[in-house]
Scaffold this motif. Structure first.
Motif, PDB file in Angstrom:
ATOM      1  N   MET A   8       0.819  -1.204   0.000  1.00  0.00           N
ATOM      2  CA  MET A   8       0.000   0.000   0.000  1.00  0.00           C
ATOM      3  C   MET A   8       0.860   1.264   0.000  1.00  0.00           C
ATOM      4  O   MET A   8       0.510   2.255  -0.660  1.00  0.00           O
ATOM      5  N   GLN A   9       1.977   1.238   0.711  1.00  0.00           N
ATOM      6  CA  GLN A   9       2.862   2.401   0.722  1.00  0.00           C
ATOM      7  C   GLN A   9       3.491   2.625  -0.655  1.00  0.00           C
ATOM      8  O   GLN A   9       3.608   3.763  -1.111  1.00  0.00           O
ATOM      9  N   VAL A  10       3.903   1.550  -1.318  1.00  0.00           N
ATOM     10  CA  VAL A  10       4.465   1.676  -2.669  1.00  0.00           C
ATOM     11  C   VAL A  10       3.400   2.195  -3.617  1.00  0.00           C
ATOM     12  O   VAL A  10       3.651   3.086  -4.435  1.00  0.00           O
ATOM     13  N   LYS A  11       2.196   1.663  -3.516  1.00  0.00           N
ATOM     14  CA  LYS A  11       1.074   2.108  -4.361  1.00  0.00           C
ATOM     15  C   LYS A  11       0.844   3.608  -4.175  1.00  0.00           C
ATOM     16  O   LYS A  11       0.733   4.366  -5.150  1.00  0.00           O
ATOM     17  N   THR A  12       0.793   4.066  -2.941  1.00  0.00           N
ATOM     18  CA  THR A  12       0.590   5.479  -2.645  1.00  0.00           C
ATOM     19  C   THR A  12       1.740   6.322  -3.192  1.00  0.00           C
ATOM     20  O   THR A  12       1.519   7.375  -3.804  1.00  0.00           O
ATOM     21  N   TYR A  13       2.962   5.868  -2.996  1.00  0.00           N
ATOM     22  CA  TYR A  13       4.131   6.589  -3.500  1.00  0.00           C
ATOM     23  C   TYR A  13       4.044   6.758  -5.015  1.00  0.00           C
ATOM     24  O   TYR A  13       4.264   7.848  -5.547  1.00  0.00           O
ATOM     25  N   LEU A  14       3.718   5.678  -5.739  1.00  0.00           N
ATOM     26  CA  LEU A  14       3.624   5.756  -7.196  1.00  0.00           C
ATOM     27  C   LEU A  14       2.491   6.667  -7.633  1.00  0.00           C
ATOM     28  O   LEU A  14       2.649   7.460  -8.570  1.00  0.00           O
ATOM     29  N   GLU A  15       1.350   6.568  -6.975  1.00  0.00           N
ATOM     30  CA  GLU A  15       0.214   7.431  -7.318  1.00  0.00           C
ATOM     31  C   GLU A  15       0.573   8.906  -7.156  1.00  0.00           C
ATOM     32  O   GLU A  15       0.216   9.736  -7.990  1.00  0.00           O
ATOM     33  N   GLU A  16       1.296   9.221  -6.091  1.00  0.00           N
ATOM     34  CA  GLU A  16       1.667  10.612  -5.824  1.00  0.00           C
ATOM     35  C   GLU A  16       2.729  11.119  -6.791  1.00  0.00           C
ATOM     36  O   GLU A  16       2.765  12.301  -7.117  1.00  0.00           O
ATOM     37  N   ASN A  17       3.595  10.233  -7.278  1.00  0.00           N
ATOM     38  CA  ASN A  17       4.733  10.663  -8.086  1.00  0.00           C
ATOM     39  C   ASN A  17       4.561  10.469  -9.593  1.00  0.00           C
ATOM     40  O   ASN A  17       5.323  11.051 -10.360  1.00  0.00           O
ATOM     41  N   LEU A  18       3.594   9.676 -10.004  1.00  0.00           N
ATOM     42  CA  LEU A  18       3.412   9.432 -11.437  1.00  0.00           C
ATOM     43  C   LEU A  18       2.366  10.338 -12.070  1.00  0.00           C
ATOM     44  O   LEU A  18       2.290  10.427 -13.286  1.00  0.00           O
ATOM     45  N   GLY A  19       1.550  10.984 -11.277  1.00  0.00           N
ATOM     46  CA  GLY A  19       0.594  11.937 -11.823  1.00  0.00           C
ATOM     47  C   GLY A  19      -0.820  11.405 -11.920  1.00  0.00           C
ATOM     48  O   GLY A  19      -1.089  10.220 -11.742  1.00  0.00           O
ATOM     49  N   ALA A  20      -1.731  12.325 -12.241  1.00  0.00           N
ATOM     50  CA  ALA A  20      -3.167  12.023 -12.234  1.00  0.00           C
ATOM     51  C   ALA A  20      -3.601  11.082 -13.348  1.00  0.00           C
ATOM     52  O   ALA A  20      -4.628  10.422 -13.231  1.00  0.00           O
ATOM     53  N   ASP A  21      -2.843  11.012 -14.430  1.00  0.00           N
ATOM     54  CA  ASP A  21      -3.223  10.148 -15.553  1.00  0.00           C
ATOM     55  C   ASP A  21      -2.881   8.683 -15.325  1.00  0.00           C
ATOM     56  O   ASP A  21      -3.224   7.829 -16.143  1.00  0.00           O
ATOM     57  N   VAL A  22      -2.187   8.395 -14.245  1.00  0.00           N
ATOM     58  CA  VAL A  22      -1.733   7.036 -13.982  1.00  0.00           C
ATOM     59  C   VAL A  22      -2.579   6.399 -12.885  1.00  0.00           C
ATOM     60  O   VAL A  22      -2.842   7.011 -11.859  1.00  0.00           O
ATOM     61  N   THR A  23      -3.021   5.171 -13.151  1.00  0.00           N
ATOM     62  CA  THR A  23      -3.780   4.398 -12.170  1.00  0.00           C
ATOM     63  C   THR A  23      -2.910   3.238 -11.701  1.00  0.00           C
ATOM     64  O   THR A  23      -2.372   2.491 -12.523  1.00  0.00           O
ATOM     65  N   VAL A  24      -2.783   3.086 -10.395  1.00  0.00           N
ATOM     66  CA  VAL A  24      -2.003   2.000  -9.810  1.00  0.00           C
ATOM     67  C   VAL A  24      -2.959   1.109  -9.032  1.00  0.00           C
ATOM     68  O   VAL A  24      -3.719   1.585  -8.193  1.00  0.00           O
ATOM     69  N   SER A  25      -2.953  -0.183  -9.337  1.00  0.00           N
ATOM     70  CA  SER A  25      -3.819  -1.112  -8.612  1.00  0.00           C
ATOM     71  C   SER A  25      -3.045  -2.379  -8.267  1.00  0.00           C
ATOM     72  O   SER A  25      -2.055  -2.712  -8.912  1.00  0.00           O
ATOM     73  N   THR A  26      -3.494  -3.061  -7.227  1.00  0.00           N
ATOM     74  CA  THR A  26      -2.858  -4.321  -6.862  1.00  0.00           C
ATOM     75  C   THR A  26      -3.278  -5.391  -7.865  1.00  0.00           C
ATOM     76  O   THR A  26      -4.368  -5.337  -8.438  1.00  0.00           O
ATOM     77  N   TYR A  27      -2.395  -6.359  -8.080  1.00  0.00           N
ATOM     78  CA  TYR A  27      -2.617  -7.369  -9.096  1.00  0.00           C
ATOM     79  C   TYR A  27      -2.003  -8.682  -8.623  1.00  0.00           C
ATOM     80  O   TYR A  27      -0.891  -8.694  -8.094  1.00  0.00           O
ATOM     81  N   THR A  28      -2.733  -9.777  -8.807  1.00  0.00           N
ATOM     82  CA  THR A  28      -2.220 -11.099  -8.491  1.00  0.00           C
ATOM     83  C   THR A  28      -2.147 -11.904  -9.776  1.00  0.00           C
ATOM     84  O   THR A  28      -3.153 -12.060 -10.468  1.00  0.00           O
ATOM     85  N   ALA A  29      -0.959 -12.383 -10.096  1.00  0.00           N
ATOM     86  CA  ALA A  29      -0.756 -13.178 -11.309  1.00  0.00           C
ATOM     87  C   ALA A  29      -0.602 -14.641 -10.917  1.00  0.00           C
ATOM     88  O   ALA A  29       0.116 -14.971  -9.973  1.00  0.00           O
ATOM     89  N   ARG A  30      -1.293 -15.496 -11.649  1.00  0.00           N
ATOM     90  CA  ARG A  30      -1.159 -16.932 -11.435  1.00  0.00           C
ATOM     91  C   ARG A  30      -0.058 -17.434 -12.373  1.00  0.00           C
ATOM     92  O   ARG A  30      -0.180 -17.343 -13.576  1.00  0.00           O
TER      93      ARG A  30
END
Length: 120
Positions: A8-30
């Motif tokens: 969650m901290q990494v997600k927040t950091y990326l959201e704050e630093n990549l800008g409003a056009d970028v969406t960051v979401s958690t993802y689980t890959a099988r």
């Protein structure tokens, strides 16, 4: 810090630093052999539409680095740079992958265990 807190901290950091056009979401890959990998899916809509292929940055190794003494700031900056480098070289649309004749020489086959990968 737990893995979930780190994620969650990494997600927040990326959201704050990549800008409003970028969406960051958690993802689980099988993956193969019933392995699940946790990561962050990063989508950029700066050109007016979502990219069909977006990078997923898996966090397991980064979390291990945190547990081994690396600072969160150092790790977050590394992840940010990793995304920026992928963005510069990896933007494409799925339609670019629809011509089998052009792609067939780039396909890599891999044998996997049938019993361990029935779900796939």
């Amino acid at each position: 810090m737990t893995y979930k807190e780190f994620e969650m901290q990494v997600k927040t950091y990326l959201e704050e630093n990549l800008g409003a056009d970028v969406t960051v979401s958690t993802y689980t890959a099988r993956k193969n052999n019933q392995t699940l990998c946790q990561g962050l899916l990063i989508e950029d809509a700066s050109d007016g539409e979502r990219f069909s292929a977006s990078p997923v940055i898996y966090l397991d190794d980064f979390y291990r680095d945190l547990c081994n003494g690396s600072s969160f700031e150092e790790i977050a900056k590394t992840i940010y740079k990793l995304y920026r480098n992928a963005k510069q070289t990896g933007d494409f649309k799925l339609k670019d992958l629809t011509n089998f004749e052009e792609l067939k020489e780039k396909i890599i086959y891999k044998l996997i265990n049938l019993d361990m990968n029935k779900d796939l």
